[in-house]
Design a protein around this motif. Structure first.
Motif, PDB file in Angstrom:
ATOM      1  N   THR A   1       0.827  -1.210   0.000  1.00 10.32           N
ATOM      2  CA  THR A   1       0.000   0.000   0.000  1.00 10.32           C
ATOM      3  C   THR A   1       0.866   1.266   0.000  1.00 10.32           C
ATOM      4  N   TRP A   2       0.202   2.395  -0.129  1.00 11.68           N
ATOM      5  CA  TRP A   2       0.891   3.680  -0.181  1.00 11.68           C
ATOM      6  C   TRP A   2       1.196   4.232   1.208  1.00 11.68           C
ATOM      7  N   SER A   3       0.224   4.178   2.121  1.00 14.54           N
ATOM      8  CA  SER A   3       0.421   4.845   3.416  1.00 14.54           C
ATOM      9  C   SER A   3       0.106   3.957   4.619  1.00 14.54           C
ATOM     10  N   HIS A   4      -0.009   2.652   4.395  1.00 15.42           N
ATOM     11  CA  HIS A   4      -0.128   1.664   5.471  1.00 15.42           C
ATOM     12  C   HIS A   4      -1.405   1.814   6.300  1.00 15.42           C
ATOM     13  N   PRO A   5      -2.571   1.980   5.666  1.00 16.55           N
ATOM     14  CA  PRO A   5      -3.810   2.023   6.456  1.00 16.55           C
ATOM     15  C   PRO A   5      -4.394   0.627   6.639  1.00 16.55           C
ATOM     16  N   ASP A   6      -5.340   0.499   7.531  1.00 15.63           N
ATOM     17  CA  ASP A   6      -6.180  -0.689   7.618  1.00 15.63           C
ATOM     18  C   ASP A   6      -7.142  -0.613   6.430  1.00 15.63           C
ATOM     19  N   LEU A   7      -6.935  -1.459   5.448  1.00 12.51           N
ATOM     20  CA  LEU A   7      -7.721  -1.374   4.223  1.00 12.51           C
ATOM     21  C   LEU A   7      -9.203  -1.631   4.463  1.00 12.51           C
ATOM     22  N   THR A   8      -9.521  -2.390   5.498  1.00 12.23           N
ATOM     23  CA  THR A   8     -10.929  -2.699   5.746  1.00 12.23           C
ATOM     24  C   THR A   8     -11.720  -1.472   6.180  1.00 12.23           C
ATOM     25  N   THR A   9     -11.044  -0.386   6.558  1.00  9.48           N
ATOM     26  CA  THR A   9     -11.734   0.834   6.988  1.00  9.48           C
ATOM     27  C   THR A   9     -11.964   1.801   5.830  1.00  9.48           C
ATOM     28  N   LEU A  10     -11.441   1.497   4.639  1.00 12.84           N
ATOM     29  CA  LEU A  10     -11.558   2.386   3.496  1.00 12.84           C
ATOM     30  C   LEU A  10     -12.692   1.947   2.585  1.00 12.84           C
ATOM     31  N   ASP A  11     -13.214   2.902   1.794  1.00 16.14           N
ATOM     32  CA  ASP A  11     -14.170   2.508   0.766  1.00 16.14           C
ATOM     33  C   ASP A  11     -13.410   1.914  -0.413  1.00 16.14           C
ATOM     34  N   ASP A  12     -14.142   1.421  -1.404  1.00 15.49           N
ATOM     35  CA  ASP A  12     -13.495   0.727  -2.515  1.00 15.49           C
ATOM     36  C   ASP A  12     -12.502   1.622  -3.239  1.00 15.49           C
ATOM     37  N   ALA A  13     -12.871   2.888  -3.432  1.00 16.68           N
ATOM     38  CA  ALA A  13     -11.978   3.809  -4.136  1.00 16.68           C
ATOM     39  C   ALA A  13     -10.696   4.027  -3.335  1.00 16.68           C
ATOM     40  N   GLY A  14     -10.818   4.099  -2.012  1.00 16.71           N
ATOM     41  CA  GLY A  14      -9.641   4.285  -1.177  1.00 16.71           C
ATOM     42  C   GLY A  14      -8.711   3.086  -1.217  1.00 16.71           C
ATOM     43  N   ILE A  15      -9.278   1.884  -1.219  1.00 18.33           N
ATOM     44  CA  ILE A  15      -8.457   0.672  -1.321  1.00 18.33           C
ATOM     45  C   ILE A  15      -7.694   0.668  -2.642  1.00 18.33           C
ATOM     46  N   ALA A  16      -8.415   0.953  -3.714  1.00 17.00           N
ATOM     47  CA  ALA A  16      -7.792   0.949  -5.036  1.00 17.00           C
ATOM     48  C   ALA A  16      -6.685   1.988  -5.128  1.00 17.00           C
ATOM     49  N   ASP A  17      -6.916   3.169  -4.561  1.00 17.25           N
ATOM     50  CA  ASP A  17      -5.910   4.231  -4.614  1.00 17.25           C
ATOM     51  C   ASP A  17      -4.646   3.826  -3.865  1.00 17.25           C
ATOM     52  N   GLU A  18      -4.787   3.211  -2.693  1.00 15.02           N
ATOM     53  CA  GLU A  18      -3.630   2.788  -1.901  1.00 15.02           C
ATOM     54  C   GLU A  18      -2.755   1.800  -2.676  1.00 15.02           C
ATOM     55  N   LEU A  19      -3.381   0.845  -3.335  1.00 15.17           N
ATOM     56  CA  LEU A  19      -2.610  -0.157  -4.072  1.00 15.17           C
ATOM     57  C   LEU A  19      -2.084   0.385  -5.392  1.00 15.17           C
ATOM     58  N   GLN A  20      -2.890   1.179  -6.077  1.00 17.12           N
ATOM     59  CA  GLN A  20      -2.470   1.671  -7.389  1.00 17.12           C
ATOM     60  C   GLN A  20      -1.301   2.640  -7.285  1.00 17.12           C
ATOM     61  N   ARG A  21      -1.297   3.497  -6.288  1.00 17.94           N
ATOM     62  CA  ARG A  21      -0.205   4.465  -6.157  1.00 17.94           C
ATOM     63  C   ARG A  21       1.134   3.773  -5.941  1.00 17.94           C
ATOM     64  N   THR A  22       1.142   2.757  -5.084  1.00 20.14           N
ATOM     65  CA  THR A  22       2.403   2.044  -4.877  1.00 20.14           C
ATOM     66  C   THR A  22       2.753   1.200  -6.091  1.00 20.14           C
ATOM     67  N   HIS A  23       1.750   0.625  -6.749  1.00 17.98           N
ATOM     68  CA  HIS A  23       2.008  -0.106  -7.994  1.00 17.98           C
ATOM     69  C   HIS A  23       2.711   0.804  -9.005  1.00 17.98           C
ATOM     70  N   ASP A  24       2.194   2.010  -9.172  1.00 16.06           N
ATOM     71  CA  ASP A  24       2.791   2.945 -10.136  1.00 16.06           C
ATOM     72  C   ASP A  24       4.190   3.363  -9.704  1.00 16.06           C
ATOM     73  N   PHE A  25       4.366   3.605  -8.408  1.00 16.20           N
ATOM     74  CA  PHE A  25       5.682   4.005  -7.899  1.00 16.20           C
ATOM     75  C   PHE A  25       6.723   2.919  -8.168  1.00 16.20           C
ATOM     76  N   ILE A  26       6.389   1.676  -7.888  1.00 20.96           N
ATOM     77  CA  ILE A  26       7.340   0.584  -8.109  1.00 20.96           C
ATOM     78  C   ILE A  26       7.688   0.470  -9.589  1.00 20.96           C
ATOM     79  N   GLY A  27       6.681   0.565 -10.436  1.00 22.17           N
ATOM     80  CA  GLY A  27       6.945   0.469 -11.873  1.00 22.17           C
ATOM     81  C   GLY A  27       7.812   1.595 -12.387  1.00 22.17           C
ATOM     82  N   GLU A  28       7.517   2.822 -11.968  1.00 24.45           N
ATOM     83  CA  GLU A  28       8.256   3.984 -12.458  1.00 24.45           C
ATOM     84  C   GLU A  28       9.663   4.055 -11.882  1.00 24.45           C
TER      85      GLU A  28
END
Length: 282
Positions: free
Chosen positions: A150-177
């Motif tokens: 994840t991007w900022s180490h939250p408890d993913l179960t407390t986030l809405d779907d968009a928040g979960i996706a954002d946490e994973l996608q941001r780190t995915h993009d960072f690792i790739g770039e």
């Protein structure tokens, strides 16, 4: 448990013991006289042998681990906390990354020993940016694998779907770039907290394998080095996925002891990509 350490076999030199020699006198009967012809000849003492030099050098070097030769199995769709089957493999995984020096120390340890590691990146920490060049050759060779924490180490179960996706996608993009690799399909939910909704959102991004652990060095907080070794003794076992952290320096002071446990138990460290095949890493 006591520390498991390699023991060098030391040569032991033998000491030469010299027997005391005494002259033999002829017994004289009472009332007899004798004529002395001088002192009895004394035996010649042999020269003592020179001492044997014993040099206690360093323990014999353990050669670096090479890339394992194992048949991959398809990555499962769902949670894992250990490696499949029976064997002598150990997946040493490491999370977070708050300290650049700890990341660099792990990289140097891996380069020197051949130890294979899977690092779960928390993208918000600048320590990863500071180690792009350090990690690059290890990642390129496959010795170090990057996965998503994840991007900022939250408890993913407390986030809405968009928040979960954002946490994973941001780190995915960072690792790739930054590192030029695809971290899919493995993600580690912070604190191990996930549910069906979290897993479904993650799977929609290609992160189909929530990766937990079967044993921990418990060093997300600062621990004494001897406690870390004790926990490694407890959990460094065949087919386990072990979790450690890239946050505190004490673990870097006991790398040799942790490696000794691995060597003494005949374990081979592997990345998740060494064991599992996926569409991202055939």
């Amino acid at each position: 448990m006591g520390d498991l350490t390699r023991r060098a076999a030391l040569a032991v030199g033998a000491s030469a013991a010299l027997a005391a020699l005494s002259a033999c006198a002829t017994p004289v009967a009472v009332g007899e006289t004798t004529t002395s012809t001088g002192p009895a000849p004394q035996p010649t003492m042999p020269d003592a042998p020179p001492p044997i030099a014993v040099e206690a050098g360093p323990p014999p070097a353990v050669p670096p681990q090479g890339a394992p030769s194992i048949a991959k199995v398809p990555a499962p769709s769902g949670t894992i906390d250990r490696l499949p089957g029976e064997g002598s493999l150990l997946a040493w995984t490491i999370d977070d990354g708050t300290d650049a020096a700890v990341i660099a120390a792990y990289a140097a340890f891996a380069a020197a020993t051949g130890i294979r590691l899977t690092m779960f990146v928390t993208g918000t920490y600048f320590a990863w940016d500071e180690n792009v060049g350090t990690l690059a050759p290890l990642i390129a060779s496959g010795q170090v694998q990057l996965a998503n924490h994840t991007w900022s180490h939250p408890d993913l179960t407390t986030l809405d779907d968009a928040g979960i996706a954002d946490e994973l996608q941001r780190t995915h993009d960072f690792i790739g770039e930054s590192f030029g690799v695809d971290a899919r399909p493995y993600f580690r939910p912070p604190f191990g907290f996930h549910d069906e909704r979290v897993d479904a959102v993650a799977a929609g991004l290609g992160y189909t394998v929530p990766t937990l652990w079967y044993g921990s060095l418990s060093d997300s907080a600062e621990l004494p080095p001897e406690k870390i070794v004790e926990l490694a003794n407890q959990w460094f076992l065949p087919q386990h996925i072990i979790i450690g952290h890239l946050n505190w320096k004490p673990v870097t002071t006991v790398f040799d002891q942790l490696r000794s446990i691995i060597v003494d138990r005949g374990l081979t460290t592997v990345t998740l990509n060494d064991v599992f095949s996926s569409q991202y890493h055939p």
